[in-house]
Design a protein around this motif. Structure first.
Motif, PDB file in Angstrom:
ATOM      1  N   TRP A  76       0.806  -1.219   0.000  1.00  0.00           N
ATOM      2  CA  TRP A  76       0.000   0.000   0.000  1.00  0.00           C
ATOM      3  C   TRP A  76       0.842   1.274   0.000  1.00  0.00           C
ATOM      4  CZ3 TRP A  76       1.817   2.154   4.417  1.00  0.00           C
ATOM      5  CH2 TRP A  76       2.221   1.301   5.444  1.00  0.00           C
ATOM      6  N   ASN A  77       2.162   1.158   0.166  1.00  0.00           N
ATOM      7  CA  ASN A  77       2.911   2.408   0.408  1.00  0.00           C
ATOM      8  C   ASN A  77       3.091   3.265  -0.847  1.00  0.00           C
ATOM      9  OD1 ASN A  77       4.682   0.415  -0.472  1.00  0.00           O
ATOM     10  ND2 ASN A  77       6.436   1.295   0.574  1.00  0.00           N
TER      11      ASN A  77
ATOM     12  N   ARG B 151       5.665  -0.258 -12.115  1.00  0.00           N
ATOM     13  CA  ARG B 151       7.032  -0.568 -12.546  1.00  0.00           C
ATOM     14  C   ARG B 151       7.162  -2.047 -12.927  1.00  0.00           C
ATOM     15  NH1 ARG B 151      10.454   0.395  -6.887  1.00  0.00           N
ATOM     16  NH2 ARG B 151       9.923  -1.580  -5.944  1.00  0.00           N
TER      17      ARG B 151
ATOM     18  N   SER C  83      -2.992  -3.861  -2.715  1.00  0.00           N
ATOM     19  CA  SER C  83      -3.183  -4.030  -1.276  1.00  0.00           C
ATOM     20  C   SER C  83      -4.641  -3.741  -0.910  1.00  0.00           C
ATOM     21  CB  SER C  83      -2.274  -3.061  -0.522  1.00  0.00           C
ATOM     22  OG  SER C  83      -2.685  -2.996   0.829  1.00  0.00           O
ATOM     23  N   GLU C  84      -5.127  -4.467   0.073  1.00  0.00           N
ATOM     24  CA  GLU C  84      -6.492  -4.245   0.565  1.00  0.00           C
ATOM     25  C   GLU C  84      -6.628  -2.860   1.196  1.00  0.00           C
ATOM     26  OE1 GLU C  84      -4.255  -6.410   1.443  1.00  0.00           O
ATOM     27  OE2 GLU C  84      -4.362  -7.057   3.535  1.00  0.00           O
TER      28      GLU C  84
ATOM     29  N   GLY D  71      -8.851  -7.817  -2.805  1.00  0.00           N
ATOM     30  CA  GLY D  71      -9.021  -8.477  -1.522  1.00  0.00           C
ATOM     31  C   GLY D  71      -7.739  -8.479  -0.721  1.00  0.00           C
TER      32      GLY D  71
ATOM     33  N   GLY E 161      -4.957 -10.841   1.971  1.00  0.00           N
ATOM     34  CA  GLY E 161      -3.982 -11.911   1.751  1.00  0.00           C
ATOM     35  C   GLY E 161      -4.588 -13.170   1.160  1.00  0.00           C
TER      36      GLY E 161
ATOM     37  N   ALA F  80      -3.189 -15.236  -1.978  1.00  0.00           N
ATOM     38  CA  ALA F  80      -2.889 -16.671  -1.958  1.00  0.00           C
ATOM     39  C   ALA F  80      -3.674 -17.387  -3.067  1.00  0.00           C
ATOM     40  CB  ALA F  80      -3.230 -17.240  -0.589  1.00  0.00           C
TER      41      ALA F  80
ATOM     42  N   GLY G 278       6.345  -6.579  -0.788  1.00  0.00           N
ATOM     43  CA  GLY G 278       5.675  -6.493   0.499  1.00  0.00           C
ATOM     44  C   GLY G 278       6.632  -6.860   1.610  1.00  0.00           C
TER      45      GLY G 278
ATOM     46  N   LYS H  22       6.035 -16.636   2.821  1.00  0.00           N
ATOM     47  CA  LYS H  22       4.878 -17.501   2.502  1.00  0.00           C
ATOM     48  C   LYS H  22       4.673 -17.579   0.980  1.00  0.00           C
ATOM     49  CE  LYS H  22       2.189 -16.033   6.474  1.00  0.00           C
ATOM     50  NZ  LYS H  22       1.110 -15.137   6.802  1.00  0.00           N
ATOM     51  N   VAL H  23       4.818 -16.424   0.333  1.00  0.00           N
ATOM     52  CA  VAL H  23       4.611 -16.377  -1.121  1.00  0.00           C
ATOM     53  C   VAL H  23       5.666 -17.235  -1.830  1.00  0.00           C
ATOM     54  CG1 VAL H  23       4.791 -14.819  -3.120  1.00  0.00           C
ATOM     55  CG2 VAL H  23       3.398 -14.166  -1.152  1.00  0.00           C
TER      56      VAL H  23
ATOM     57  N   LEU I  64      11.304  -7.068  -0.844  1.00  0.00           N
ATOM     58  CA  LEU I  64      10.805  -7.141   0.535  1.00  0.00           C
ATOM     59  C   LEU I  64      11.219  -5.918   1.371  1.00  0.00           C
ATOM     60  CD1 LEU I  64      11.512 -10.962   0.962  1.00  0.00           C
ATOM     61  CD2 LEU I  64       9.478  -9.845   0.051  1.00  0.00           C
ATOM     62  N   GLY I  65      11.201  -6.094   2.680  1.00  0.00           N
ATOM     63  CA  GLY I  65      11.420  -4.962   3.567  1.00  0.00           C
ATOM     64  C   GLY I  65      12.867  -4.477   3.606  1.00  0.00           C
ATOM     65  N   GLY I  66      13.081  -3.407   4.358  1.00  0.00           N
ATOM     66  CA  GLY I  66      14.428  -2.853   4.461  1.00  0.00           C
ATOM     67  C   GLY I  66      14.664  -2.200   5.808  1.00  0.00           C
TER      68      GLY I  66
ATOM     69  N   CYS J 268      10.293   1.304   1.695  1.00  0.00           N
ATOM     70  CA  CYS J 268      11.140   0.131   1.984  1.00  0.00           C
ATOM     71  C   CYS J 268      12.605   0.543   2.114  1.00  0.00           C
ATOM     72  CB  CYS J 268      10.970  -0.920   0.902  1.00  0.00           C
ATOM     73  SG  CYS J 268      11.086  -0.259  -0.752  1.00  0.00           S
TER      74      CYS J 268
HETATM   75  P1  NAD Z   1       2.320  -7.151   3.173  1.00  0.00           P
HETATM   76  O1  NAD Z   1       3.368  -8.186   3.058  1.00  0.00           O
HETATM   77  O2  NAD Z   1       1.462  -7.150   4.372  1.00  0.00           O
HETATM   78  O3  NAD Z   1       1.318  -7.231   1.922  1.00  0.00           O
HETATM   79  C1  NAD Z   1       1.755  -7.119   0.592  1.00  0.00           C
HETATM   80  C2  NAD Z   1       0.717  -7.730  -0.337  1.00  0.00           C
HETATM   81  O4  NAD Z   1       0.678  -9.139  -0.132  1.00  0.00           O
HETATM   82  C3  NAD Z   1      -0.717  -7.220  -0.108  1.00  0.00           C
HETATM   83  O5  NAD Z   1      -1.346  -7.043  -1.346  1.00  0.00           O
HETATM   84  C4  NAD Z   1      -1.349  -8.359   0.674  1.00  0.00           C
HETATM   85  O6  NAD Z   1      -2.747  -8.428   0.535  1.00  0.00           O
HETATM   86  C5  NAD Z   1      -0.676  -9.567   0.028  1.00  0.00           C
HETATM   87  N1  NAD Z   1      -0.673 -10.805   0.837  1.00  0.00           N
HETATM   88  C6  NAD Z   1      -0.764 -10.937   2.180  1.00  0.00           C
HETATM   89  N2  NAD Z   1      -0.687 -12.259   2.516  1.00  0.00           N
HETATM   90  C7  NAD Z   1      -0.533 -12.952   1.360  1.00  0.00           C
HETATM   91  C8  NAD Z   1      -0.379 -14.343   1.051  1.00  0.00           C
HETATM   92  N3  NAD Z   1      -0.381 -15.284   1.989  1.00  0.00           N
HETATM   93  N4  NAD Z   1      -0.216 -14.697  -0.250  1.00  0.00           N
HETATM   94  C9  NAD Z   1      -0.196 -13.760  -1.225  1.00  0.00           C
HETATM   95  N5  NAD Z   1      -0.352 -12.430  -0.982  1.00  0.00           N
HETATM   96  C10 NAD Z   1      -0.510 -12.031   0.298  1.00  0.00           C
HETATM   97  O7  NAD Z   1       3.061  -5.756   2.977  1.00  0.00           O
HETATM   98  P2  NAD Z   1       2.454  -4.304   3.144  1.00  0.00           P
HETATM   99  O8  NAD Z   1       2.253  -4.049   4.597  1.00  0.00           O
HETATM  100  O9  NAD Z   1       1.318  -4.116   2.207  1.00  0.00           O
HETATM  101  O10 NAD Z   1       3.676  -3.398   2.591  1.00  0.00           O
HETATM  102  C11 NAD Z   1       4.708  -2.958   3.387  1.00  0.00           C
HETATM  103  C12 NAD Z   1       5.938  -3.828   3.184  1.00  0.00           C
HETATM  104  O11 NAD Z   1       6.320  -3.828   1.824  1.00  0.00           O
HETATM  105  C13 NAD Z   1       7.143  -3.306   3.949  1.00  0.00           C
HETATM  106  O12 NAD Z   1       7.824  -4.378   4.543  1.00  0.00           O
HETATM  107  C14 NAD Z   1       8.003  -2.678   2.859  1.00  0.00           C
HETATM  108  O13 NAD Z   1       9.372  -2.600   3.164  1.00  0.00           O
HETATM  109  C15 NAD Z   1       7.729  -3.596   1.717  1.00  0.00           C
HETATM  110  N6  NAD Z   1       8.063  -2.952   0.446  1.00  0.00           N
HETATM  111  C16 NAD Z   1       9.160  -3.360  -0.241  1.00  0.00           C
HETATM  112  C17 NAD Z   1       9.522  -2.721  -1.427  1.00  0.00           C
HETATM  113  C18 NAD Z   1      10.739  -3.121  -2.215  1.00  0.00           C
HETATM  114  O14 NAD Z   1      10.840  -2.724  -3.353  1.00  0.00           O
HETATM  115  N7  NAD Z   1      11.666  -3.871  -1.650  1.00  0.00           N
HETATM  116  C19 NAD Z   1       8.736  -1.662  -1.898  1.00  0.00           C
HETATM  117  C20 NAD Z   1       7.630  -1.279  -1.160  1.00  0.00           C
HETATM  118  C21 NAD Z   1       7.290  -1.930   0.004  1.00  0.00           C
END
Ligand code: NAD
Length: 484
Positions: free
Chosen positions: A120-121, A129, A146-147, A173, A175, A179, A193, A200-201, A216-218, A249
């Motif tokens: 969502w950020n 991209r 993102s929901e 929707g 997570g 999934a 995310g 999990k993904v 992922l995160g940073g 991130c």
């Molecule tokens: P999140 O992991 O909670 O959710 C990300 C997406 O995954 C959402 O659309 C969510 O609905 C979906 N999701 C949740 N569970 C799932 C499952 N079991 N299977 C498939 N999809 C599922 O992340 P968030 O809170 O939306 O975003 C913030 C995170 O994203 C932070 O950790 C941030 O650092 C990271 N992020 C990384 C980058 C990067 O380029 N490295 C860029 C932006 C954000």
């Protein structure tokens, strides 16, 4: 039993897969033309797009423009101009002497259906991209926004479908929908995310043999050396901590400053953070606010000091916050906070500053602030991150030619850049043989075949004329045997 959301995801994947047959067969120049037109139509409504983003994230409108809409304009312009050249087939090298009459080429084929699961950020910049280069590469895309920011994703997909047809689809929707989308067996998942969800993904994709890119995160660190331009570094680091209210991130969450300038830098940084407070909105979700509050409280409990800011009671936005004297086993140092909060630490040598920056499971970005570029470059080689910025931080996320990439718990996926396009397509080898020879490595095996293999290895090892002569002799004997 298949749920409603499973059925919706399957329908979306099937629809895009069916439309993909025609889309993939178009010449890349035609795909680029149609994408350019789609981009033009989206940008004609750029104010509406910026307002949708601001409405659901609370970002200032100026930031919705600078970090989301402007990036979209760049994406279409860049990929439609520079992308096709990276999709051209390349000639493969086949040794003409040992394997005469053969030509090889490596083509770039679409993966098929790319599932883009987004956070969502940056609800526009992040999916776009992936969407634009994936489509240029001949793929179809199913977007699962993102929901917490569903409207931005729906807005984009609606416009893209109006221009390009059902080569793009939406799955809405939480997570469970994400999934379900993986269960529907797309050919590739580009996931952006948190590290926890990313794990999990990755497992779900591995079980089904689906290619998976993970962004992922940073927990980025800014290193401020003792020869840095203190005012500029403070301004840049403050922006790196606060941009998007820290929900970035590659946001700066740790600052490692050389002891000789620590006091001066701390003062300048606090001043910049305080002055920027009016530009920092509240966090997008209550859950994220609670995580940040917990990190700050635990750091203070463990002996940390709030140098500025702090978490207010109630649900007021968290102001720019800087912590000092935080033990390194605290969450504020170890885990991603994703808010307008950073930890400041001082050290007496360049080596120690690098050790501090590398003291993290994450490895997305880092910055080094110094007037001595050679010194900064030398240190940059020791940093365990996917990106290093010298005298700046994280602004490259919207530049399509530059890879956005991490290591470790930040994931090894690549977005943006020709390298990302290569991941979104697969190489296909085509070989054409116009020789009519019985190949020397075909049956029957025997002494002559063995002699030829030994001579060939010796020729590679020594590279000498004598060895080449022996190899040719062995080849002649083997050919004679095969023809007799
Ligand atoms: P999140 O992991 O909670 O959710 C990300 C997406 O995954 C959402 O659309 C969510 O609905 C979906 N999701 C949740 N569970 C799932 C499952 N079991 N299977 C498939 N999809 C599922 O992340 P968030 O809170 O939306 O975003 C913030 C995170 O994203 C932070 O950790 C941030 O650092 C990271 N992020 C990384 C980058 C990067 O380029 N490295 C860029 C932006 C954000």
């Amino acid at each position: 039993m298949a749920t409603k959301v499973d059925k919706q995801a399957l329908e979306a994947v099937n629809e895009v897969r069916a439309a993909g047959v025609e889309w993939a067969s178009l010449p890349v120049a035609e795909r680029a033309r149609r994408l350019r037109e789609a981009g033009r139509l989206i940008l004609a409504e750029s104010d509406a797009l910026a307002r949708v983003v601001t409405a659901e994230t609370g970002k200032p409108l100026a930031e919705s423009y600078s970090s989301e809409v402007l990036g979209v304009a760049d994406l279409f312009a860049y990929w439609c101009k520079h992308g096709p050249v990276h999709l051209e087939p390349r000639k493969g090298l086949v040794p003409a002497l040992d394997m005469p009459g053969k030509k090889a080429r490596v083509e770039r084929m679409p993966r098929g259906v790319v599932a883009c699961i987004s956070p969502w950020n940056y609800p526009v910049a992040i999916p776009m991209r992936t969407l634009v280069p994936a489509l240029l590469g001949g793929n179809g895309v199913v977007l699962k926004p993102s929901e917490f920011t569903p409207r931005s994703g729906a807005w984009l997909v609606e416009r893209l479908r109006a221009s390009l047809g059902p080569i793009v689809a939406l799955v809405e929707g939480d997570g469970k929908a994400g999934a379900a989308l993986i269960k529907a067996r797309p050919d590739m998942v580009v996931f952006t995310g948190s590290t926890a969800t990313g794990t999990k993904v990755a497992v779900a994709c591995a079980k089904r043999g689906i290619a998976c890119e993970q962004e992922l995160g940073g927990k980025d660190c800014a290193i401020v050396l003792d020869d840095a331009d203190i005012d500029r570094a403070a301004a840049g680091v403050a922006w790196g901590i606060l941009t998007n209210a820290g929900q970035n991130c590659a946001g700066i969450e740790r600052v490692a400053v050389h002891g000789r300038v620590a006091e001066r830098f701390q003062e300048a940084l606090i001043d910049r953070l305080r002055k920027a407070a009016t530009h920092v909105p509240g966090l997008v979700t209550d859950g994220q606010r609670a995580i940040v509050a917990r990190h700050v409280a635990a750091a203070v409990e463990a002996g940390g000091v709030v140098l500025t800011g702090g978490v207010p009671d109630g649900d007021e936005p968290i102001p720019p916050t800087l912590l000092g004297s935080v033990p390194r086993d605290c969450k504020a140092w170890r885990e991603e906070s994703f808010g307008p909060v950073a930890v400041l630490v001082a050290a007496g040598s360049d080596e120690e500053l690098v050790r501090l920056a590398n003291d993290s499971e994450y490895g997305l970005g880092a910055s080094i602030w110094s007037k001595d570029i050679r010194r900064a470059e030398r240190l940059s080689r020791k940093l365990n991150t996917g990106m290093v910025w010298i005298n700046n931080h994280s602004f490259t996320g919207a530049l399509p030619d530059l890879p956005w990439v991490g290591v470790g718990a930040s994931g090894s996926g690549i977005t943006n850049s020709p390298e990302a396009l290569l991941h979104m397509t697969r190489p296909r080898l085509v070989v054409v043989d116009t020789s009519n020879a019985i190949e020397p490595w075909w049956y029957p095996y025997g002494d002559k075949m063995l002699g030829l293999m030994r001579a060939a290895v010796e020729r590679q090892r020594s590279g000498g004329l004598g060895a080449t002569f022996e190899a040719l002799k062995a080849l002649r004997l083997r050919n004679k045997e095969l023809r007799s």
